[in-house]
Enzyme design. Structure first.
Site, PDB file in Angstrom:
ATOM      1  N   THR A  65       0.847  -1.196   0.000  1.00  0.00           N
ATOM      2  CA  THR A  65       0.000   0.000   0.000  1.00  0.00           C
ATOM      3  C   THR A  65       0.878   1.241   0.000  1.00  0.00           C
ATOM      4  O   THR A  65       1.955   1.230   0.589  1.00  0.00           O
ATOM      5  CB  THR A  65      -0.864  -0.021   1.282  1.00  0.00           C
ATOM      6  OG1 THR A  65      -1.815  -1.068   1.144  1.00  0.00           O
ATOM      7  CG2 THR A  65      -1.584   1.293   1.524  1.00  0.00           C
TER       8      THR A  65
ATOM      9  N   ARG B 166     -14.906  -6.770  -0.329  1.00  0.00           N
ATOM     10  CA  ARG B 166     -14.150  -6.399   0.878  1.00  0.00           C
ATOM     11  C   ARG B 166     -13.481  -5.021   0.718  1.00  0.00           C
ATOM     12  O   ARG B 166     -12.895  -4.700  -0.306  1.00  0.00           O
ATOM     13  CB  ARG B 166     -13.081  -7.467   1.123  1.00  0.00           C
ATOM     14  CG  ARG B 166     -12.208  -7.226   2.349  1.00  0.00           C
ATOM     15  CD  ARG B 166     -10.910  -6.536   1.999  1.00  0.00           C
ATOM     16  NE  ARG B 166     -10.020  -6.438   3.156  1.00  0.00           N
ATOM     17  CZ  ARG B 166      -8.959  -5.644   3.208  1.00  0.00           C
ATOM     18  NH1 ARG B 166      -8.647  -4.887   2.187  1.00  0.00           N
ATOM     19  NH2 ARG B 166      -8.203  -5.611   4.289  1.00  0.00           N
ATOM     20  N   VAL B 167     -13.580  -4.204   1.745  1.00  0.00           N
ATOM     21  CA  VAL B 167     -12.891  -2.910   1.790  1.00  0.00           C
ATOM     22  C   VAL B 167     -12.075  -2.866   3.073  1.00  0.00           C
ATOM     23  O   VAL B 167     -12.560  -3.261   4.134  1.00  0.00           O
ATOM     24  CB  VAL B 167     -13.909  -1.740   1.768  1.00  0.00           C
ATOM     25  CG1 VAL B 167     -13.189  -0.412   1.903  1.00  0.00           C
ATOM     26  CG2 VAL B 167     -14.733  -1.771   0.487  1.00  0.00           C
ATOM     27  N   GLY B 168     -10.830  -2.407   2.979  1.00  0.00           N
ATOM     28  CA  GLY B 168      -9.950  -2.370   4.147  1.00  0.00           C
ATOM     29  C   GLY B 168      -9.969  -1.019   4.846  1.00  0.00           C
ATOM     30  O   GLY B 168     -10.927  -0.241   4.739  1.00  0.00           O
ATOM     31  N   ASP B 169      -8.895  -0.742   5.546  1.00  0.00           N
ATOM     32  CA  ASP B 169      -8.815   0.466   6.373  1.00  0.00           C
ATOM     33  C   ASP B 169      -8.503   1.729   5.581  1.00  0.00           C
ATOM     34  O   ASP B 169      -8.800   2.833   6.039  1.00  0.00           O
ATOM     35  CB  ASP B 169      -7.730   0.286   7.436  1.00  0.00           C
ATOM     36  CG  ASP B 169      -6.371  -0.012   6.825  1.00  0.00           C
ATOM     37  OD1 ASP B 169      -6.312  -0.760   5.819  1.00  0.00           O
ATOM     38  OD2 ASP B 169      -5.354   0.504   7.328  1.00  0.00           O
TER      39      ASP B 169
ATOM     40  N   GLY C 124      -1.247  -2.163   6.488  1.00  0.00           N
ATOM     41  CA  GLY C 124      -1.274  -3.316   7.379  1.00  0.00           C
ATOM     42  C   GLY C 124      -2.558  -4.097   7.243  1.00  0.00           C
ATOM     43  O   GLY C 124      -3.274  -3.958   6.245  1.00  0.00           O
TER      44      GLY C 124
ATOM     45  N   GLY D 296      -5.906  -4.501   7.353  1.00  0.00           N
ATOM     46  CA  GLY D 296      -6.955  -3.482   7.394  1.00  0.00           C
ATOM     47  C   GLY D 296      -8.045  -3.755   8.407  1.00  0.00           C
ATOM     48  O   GLY D 296      -8.533  -2.838   9.076  1.00  0.00           O
TER      49      GLY D 296
HETATM   50  N1  ASP Z   1      -4.280  -1.895   4.643  1.00  0.00           N
HETATM   51  C1  ASP Z   1      -4.554  -2.446   3.352  1.00  0.00           C
HETATM   52  C2  ASP Z   1      -5.916  -3.086   3.368  1.00  0.00           C
HETATM   53  O1  ASP Z   1      -6.242  -3.731   4.347  1.00  0.00           O
HETATM   54  C3  ASP Z   1      -3.569  -3.463   2.894  1.00  0.00           C
HETATM   55  C4  ASP Z   1      -2.141  -3.044   3.034  1.00  0.00           C
HETATM   56  O2  ASP Z   1      -1.822  -2.030   3.623  1.00  0.00           O
HETATM   57  O3  ASP Z   1      -1.274  -3.772   2.533  1.00  0.00           O
HETATM   58  O4  ASP Z   1      -6.611  -2.997   2.384  1.00  0.00           O
END
Ligand code: ASP
Length: 337
Positions: free
Chosen positions: A179, A207-210, A232, A234
């Site tokens: 990321t 799915r959606v992360g942080d 990280g 998410g």
């Molecule tokens: N934080 C991102 C997510 O969960 C993934 C990443 O940072 O590698 O979508």
């Protein structure tokens, strides 16, 4: 995981060169008296165009073999923010997030509607095949195979399998942590943060992360004197509200008289008596909290007096720093300065 054993000397050098290019793009904006928001966007767009990173071109694939892109940006001056999730045709998701912030009454747009909005703002649209990279495709095939899940057809428009590729060979177990993010302080005293990602390899069900969740993967506040971008796991970073908490912790630390704290800057910054600045302590405590829930990752933090700090619970995180009085400096592994 980003570890020495997983990166060849050529890959290591390629990442450092790419990070330096991104830092220079951001620094060029700031040097001319430009805004932190523009610097953040310029640096992130360079990384979105670079297939090395898990954002824009180079994003990881969903289980269905698509690239679904998330991004967010926040302006510390007035706490305005914009975010997008699940983009499939917008070349620069960070530009779309910025447009949401500045040109719409909303904070977050998702899916085809978000791409349509970006197109209406004249942001470049591309065929979804633009985001295809062999490295990420092979990463998906490995992930799905390892997890006994069906492997989808190669996407239409992808080069035929087995065609010689000029892309650097993949560290195939690098499922996450490519990321990209940037945090900046400009000469007007304004802070900004932005983050862009393809999410996690093999993600399913929309799915959606942080990253596009304001306060989880991205946050900036002049008032708190803090801008944060995270990478990280998410799911854990959302639950720990990592980015907002770091800023809140910094504000509390500055205003508290915790034993062992001493002034150490011209702008009200405080250090512990072991000379760890408040921003470092806040970031590390928050990363530790996310880890205690089960999530690993890292953050980049910018303070209101222009100090960059990094914290991580992983063996590495691609990162870099540039200041008007410092040459660009990049690092990959946790034990580097
Ligand atoms: N934080 C991102 C997510 O969960 C993934 C990443 O940072 O590698 O979508």
């Amino acid at each position: 995981m980003i570890e020495r054993a997983n990166l060849s000397p050529e890959q290591d050098a390629a990442y450092r060169a790419a990070l330096t290019r991104a830092l220079e793009a951001g620094a060029a904006v700031l040097r001319d008296g430009g805004e932190a928001l523009d610097a953040v966007q310029a640096a992130i767009q360079i990384m979105e165009d670079d297939p090395l990173f898990n954002a824009g071109r180079g994003a990881v694939f969903t289980a269905e073999g698509r690239n679904e892109l998330d991004a967010a940006v926040m302006n510390g001056a007035d706490l305005t923010a914009g975010a997008v999730a699940g983009l499939t045709t917008t070349r620069h998701p960070i530009a779309a997030a910025r447009a949401v912030m500045e040109q719409s009454p909303h904070v977050m747009l998702i899916g085809p509607g978000a791409d349509a909005f970006a197109a209406s703002q004249n942001l470049e649209q591309v065929d979804p095949g633009y985001f295809f990279t062999e490295r990420r495709w092979q990463g998906l095939v490995k992930f799905l195979t390892d997890n006994n899940l069906p492997v989808p057809e190669r996407p239409a428009g992808a080069p035929p399998a087995g065609m010689a590729s000029l892309e650097p060979a993949p560290p195939l177990n690098e499922r996450k942590f490519g990321t990209v993010g940037a945090v900046a302080l400009d000469s007007h005293g304004n802070l900004a943060a932005g983050t862009s990602t393809g999410g996690t390899t093999g993600k399913r069900w929309g799915r959606v992360g942080d990253v596009p969740v304001i306060g989880a993967g991205t946050y900036a506040s002049n008032q708190d004197g803090c801008a944060v971008s995270a990478t990280g796991d998410g799911e854990y970073f959302i639950r720990a509200t990592v980015a907002r908490d770091i800023c809140a912790r910094m504000a509390v630390l500055r205003d508290s008289d915790r034993p062992g704290m001493i002034p150490c800057g011209d702008h009200g910054e405080v250090c512990f008596n072991d000379h760890l600045p408040d921003s470092w302590v806040a970031a590390q405590e928050e990363i530790d909290e996310a880890e205690s829930l089960g999530g690993k990752g890292g953050v980049i933090v910018m303070t209101r007096d222009g100090y960059a700090h990094f914290a991580m619970s992983t063996p590495g995180m691609y990162r870099g720093e540039v200041r008007s009085d410092l040459e660009p400096r990049v690092a990959i592994y946790a034990d580097e300065e």
